[in-house]
Design a protein around this motif. Structure first.
Motif, PDB file in Angstrom:
ATOM      1  N   SER A   1       1.505   6.220  -7.193  1.00  0.00           N
ATOM      2  CA  SER A   1       0.278   6.520  -7.935  1.00  0.00           C
ATOM      3  C   SER A   1       0.010   8.021  -8.027  1.00  0.00           C
ATOM      4  O   SER A   1      -0.801   8.452  -8.843  1.00  0.00           O
ATOM      5  N   ASP A   2       0.676   8.827  -7.217  1.00  0.00           N
ATOM      6  CA  ASP A   2       0.615  10.291  -7.331  1.00  0.00           C
ATOM      7  C   ASP A   2       2.044  10.752  -7.548  1.00  0.00           C
ATOM      8  O   ASP A   2       2.848  10.787  -6.617  1.00  0.00           O
ATOM      9  N   LEU A   3       2.372  11.092  -8.767  1.00  0.00           N
ATOM     10  CA  LEU A   3       3.757  11.382  -9.113  1.00  0.00           C
ATOM     11  C   LEU A   3       4.300  12.628  -8.430  1.00  0.00           C
ATOM     12  O   LEU A   3       5.513  12.829  -8.391  1.00  0.00           O
ATOM     13  N   ASN A   4       3.432  13.467  -7.850  1.00  0.00           N
ATOM     14  CA  ASN A   4       3.918  14.599  -7.055  1.00  0.00           C
ATOM     15  C   ASN A   4       4.734  14.108  -5.862  1.00  0.00           C
ATOM     16  O   ASN A   4       5.562  14.841  -5.327  1.00  0.00           O
ATOM     17  N   ASN A   5       4.494  12.878  -5.432  1.00  0.00           N
ATOM     18  CA  ASN A   5       5.236  12.310  -4.312  1.00  0.00           C
ATOM     19  C   ASN A   5       6.700  12.030  -4.645  1.00  0.00           C
ATOM     20  O   ASN A   5       7.467  11.638  -3.773  1.00  0.00           O
ATOM     21  N   LEU A   6       7.076  12.209  -5.890  1.00  0.00           N
ATOM     22  CA  LEU A   6       8.451  11.931  -6.289  1.00  0.00           C
ATOM     23  C   LEU A   6       9.366  13.145  -6.109  1.00  0.00           C
ATOM     24  O   LEU A   6      10.511  13.139  -6.577  1.00  0.00           O
ATOM     25  N   ALA A   7       8.894  14.171  -5.409  1.00  0.00           N
ATOM     26  CA  ALA A   7       9.732  15.352  -5.162  1.00  0.00           C
ATOM     27  C   ALA A   7      11.041  14.963  -4.485  1.00  0.00           C
ATOM     28  O   ALA A   7      12.101  15.500  -4.801  1.00  0.00           O
ATOM     29  N   SER A   8      10.974  14.003  -3.568  1.00  0.00           N
ATOM     30  CA  SER A   8      12.192  13.566  -2.879  1.00  0.00           C
ATOM     31  C   SER A   8      13.164  12.908  -3.861  1.00  0.00           C
ATOM     32  O   SER A   8      14.380  13.005  -3.703  1.00  0.00           O
ATOM     33  N   VAL A   9      12.629  12.259  -4.880  1.00  0.00           N
ATOM     34  CA  VAL A   9      13.484  11.639  -5.895  1.00  0.00           C
ATOM     35  C   VAL A   9      14.179  12.734  -6.708  1.00  0.00           C
ATOM     36  O   VAL A   9      15.369  12.643  -7.003  1.00  0.00           O
TER      37      VAL A   9
ATOM     38  N   GLU B   1       0.822  -1.210   0.000  1.00  0.00           N
ATOM     39  CA  GLU B   1       0.000   0.000   0.000  1.00  0.00           C
ATOM     40  C   GLU B   1       0.858   1.262   0.000  1.00  0.00           C
ATOM     41  O   GLU B   1       0.561   2.219  -0.705  1.00  0.00           O
ATOM     42  N   ARG B   2       1.928   1.282   0.808  1.00  0.00           N
ATOM     43  CA  ARG B   2       2.808   2.462   0.858  1.00  0.00           C
ATOM     44  C   ARG B   2       3.466   2.707  -0.490  1.00  0.00           C
ATOM     45  O   ARG B   2       3.549   3.849  -0.955  1.00  0.00           O
ATOM     46  N   VAL B   3       3.950   1.646  -1.096  1.00  0.00           N
ATOM     47  CA  VAL B   3       4.612   1.775  -2.395  1.00  0.00           C
ATOM     48  C   VAL B   3       3.608   2.279  -3.431  1.00  0.00           C
ATOM     49  O   VAL B   3       3.884   3.227  -4.181  1.00  0.00           O
ATOM     50  N   TYR B   4       2.431   1.676  -3.457  1.00  0.00           N
ATOM     51  CA  TYR B   4       1.405   2.074  -4.422  1.00  0.00           C
ATOM     52  C   TYR B   4       1.028   3.548  -4.251  1.00  0.00           C
ATOM     53  O   TYR B   4       0.986   4.301  -5.220  1.00  0.00           O
ATOM     54  N   HIS B   5       0.762   3.966  -3.023  1.00  0.00           N
ATOM     55  CA  HIS B   5       0.326   5.346  -2.795  1.00  0.00           C
ATOM     56  C   HIS B   5       1.407   6.362  -3.154  1.00  0.00           C
ATOM     57  O   HIS B   5       1.094   7.442  -3.657  1.00  0.00           O
ATOM     58  N   LYS B   6       2.649   6.022  -2.943  1.00  0.00           N
ATOM     59  CA  LYS B   6       3.742   6.932  -3.319  1.00  0.00           C
ATOM     60  C   LYS B   6       3.831   7.055  -4.839  1.00  0.00           C
ATOM     61  O   LYS B   6       3.952   8.153  -5.369  1.00  0.00           O
TER      62      LYS B   6
ATOM     63  N   GLU C   1      -5.534  -0.050  -7.709  1.00  0.00           N
ATOM     64  CA  GLU C   1      -5.076  -0.060  -6.319  1.00  0.00           C
ATOM     65  C   GLU C   1      -5.215  -1.435  -5.702  1.00  0.00           C
ATOM     66  O   GLU C   1      -6.230  -2.074  -5.885  1.00  0.00           O
ATOM     67  N   PRO C   2      -4.244  -1.898  -4.965  1.00  0.00           N
ATOM     68  CA  PRO C   2      -2.904  -1.356  -4.693  1.00  0.00           C
ATOM     69  C   PRO C   2      -1.813  -2.076  -5.474  1.00  0.00           C
ATOM     70  O   PRO C   2      -0.677  -2.114  -5.041  1.00  0.00           O
ATOM     71  N   LYS C   3      -2.146  -2.634  -6.648  1.00  0.00           N
ATOM     72  CA  LYS C   3      -1.182  -3.536  -7.270  1.00  0.00           C
ATOM     73  C   LYS C   3      -0.565  -3.123  -8.601  1.00  0.00           C
ATOM     74  O   LYS C   3       0.432  -3.709  -9.007  1.00  0.00           O
ATOM     75  N   CYS C   4      -1.124  -2.127  -9.284  1.00  0.00           N
ATOM     76  CA  CYS C   4      -0.582  -1.828 -10.610  1.00  0.00           C
ATOM     77  C   CYS C   4      -0.847  -0.377 -11.002  1.00  0.00           C
ATOM     78  O   CYS C   4      -1.916   0.166 -10.732  1.00  0.00           O
TER      79      CYS C   4
ATOM     80  N   TRP D   1       4.203  -0.397 -17.194  1.00  0.00           N
ATOM     81  CA  TRP D   1       3.432  -0.615 -15.992  1.00  0.00           C
ATOM     82  C   TRP D   1       4.315  -1.102 -14.871  1.00  0.00           C
ATOM     83  O   TRP D   1       5.335  -1.747 -15.098  1.00  0.00           O
ATOM     84  N   ILE D   2       3.903  -0.712 -13.669  1.00  0.00           N
ATOM     85  CA  ILE D   2       4.611  -1.104 -12.456  1.00  0.00           C
ATOM     86  C   ILE D   2       3.675  -2.018 -11.677  1.00  0.00           C
ATOM     87  O   ILE D   2       2.583  -1.599 -11.298  1.00  0.00           O
ATOM     88  N   GLN D   3       4.108  -3.239 -11.473  1.00  0.00           N
ATOM     89  CA  GLN D   3       3.318  -4.199 -10.688  1.00  0.00           C
ATOM     90  C   GLN D   3       3.915  -4.259  -9.284  1.00  0.00           C
ATOM     91  O   GLN D   3       5.135  -4.361  -9.131  1.00  0.00           O
ATOM     92  N   ILE D   4       3.039  -4.215  -8.279  1.00  0.00           N
ATOM     93  CA  ILE D   4       3.470  -4.245  -6.887  1.00  0.00           C
ATOM     94  C   ILE D   4       2.699  -5.355  -6.183  1.00  0.00           C
ATOM     95  O   ILE D   4       1.468  -5.347  -6.189  1.00  0.00           O
ATOM     96  N   LEU D   5       3.424  -6.289  -5.606  1.00  0.00           N
ATOM     97  CA  LEU D   5       2.782  -7.405  -4.913  1.00  0.00           C
ATOM     98  C   LEU D   5       3.276  -7.474  -3.470  1.00  0.00           C
ATOM     99  O   LEU D   5       4.439  -7.196  -3.197  1.00  0.00           O
ATOM    100  N   PRO D   6       2.397  -7.871  -2.555  1.00  0.00           N
ATOM    101  CA  PRO D   6       2.824  -7.977  -1.158  1.00  0.00           C
ATOM    102  C   PRO D   6       3.680  -9.221  -0.938  1.00  0.00           C
ATOM    103  O   PRO D   6       3.468 -10.248  -1.571  1.00  0.00           O
TER     104      PRO D   6
END
Length: 142
Positions: free
Chosen positions: A24-32, A17-22, A75-78, A93-98
């Motif tokens: 899925s909103d590319l504004n969160n990449l400011a730290s990158v 969930e944390r990875v997906y939420h970061k 949400e929360p996988k792709c 595409w970015i796939q995210i699995l727990p």
């Protein structure tokens, strides 16, 4: 002709969930963006610039700009992207699995539409690019 390239599976020490939420909103990449100099080393000086907003990311690599726009969020996988003004029609595409409560794994896939001649030219750079992108995404603090 469609060609597809997949990264190896990357382990991420954060929940799905944390990875997906970061991501899925590319504004969160400011730290990158602030750490772009560090990533430039990983890309062997080929990555020149990176800009983004909530739904799109533009990177400049060796003088060529490529914009990827989010076209679907599952949400929360792709998270699915489409190339916008890219040299060749492409999707990513970015796939995210727990894996556990505080661990996930991810894979990055690129599919591009190229002719037979272009396939020979773009195969190696696209495979390297998808792998380096996955490495970069796995290093982000989520």
């Amino acid at each position: 002709m469609a060609v597809q390239f997949e990264s190896s599976v990357k382990q991420v020490p954060y929940s799905q969930e944390r990875v997906y939420h970061k991501l899925s909103d590319l504004n969160n990449l400011a730290s990158v963006r602030e750490r772009l100099e560090q990533f430039k080393d990983k890309f062997e000086g080929k990555l020149e610039d990176m800009t983004f907003d909530q739904d799109s990311l533009t990177i400049k690599v060796q003088g060529i700009s490529l914009t990827l726009r989010i076209i679907e969020r599952e949400e929360p996988k792709c998270i699915k992207f489409e190339g916008d003004k890219s040299p060749v029609p492409m999707n990513l595409w970015i796939q995210i699995l727990p894996v556990g409560e505080e661990q996930a794994k991810m894979r990055v896939t690129i599919r591009a539409e190229v002719n037979m001649f272009m396939k020979a030219m773009v195969s190696k750079p696209l495979q390297e690019g998808v792998e380096k992108l996955a490495d970069m995404l796995a290093m982000i603090p989520y």
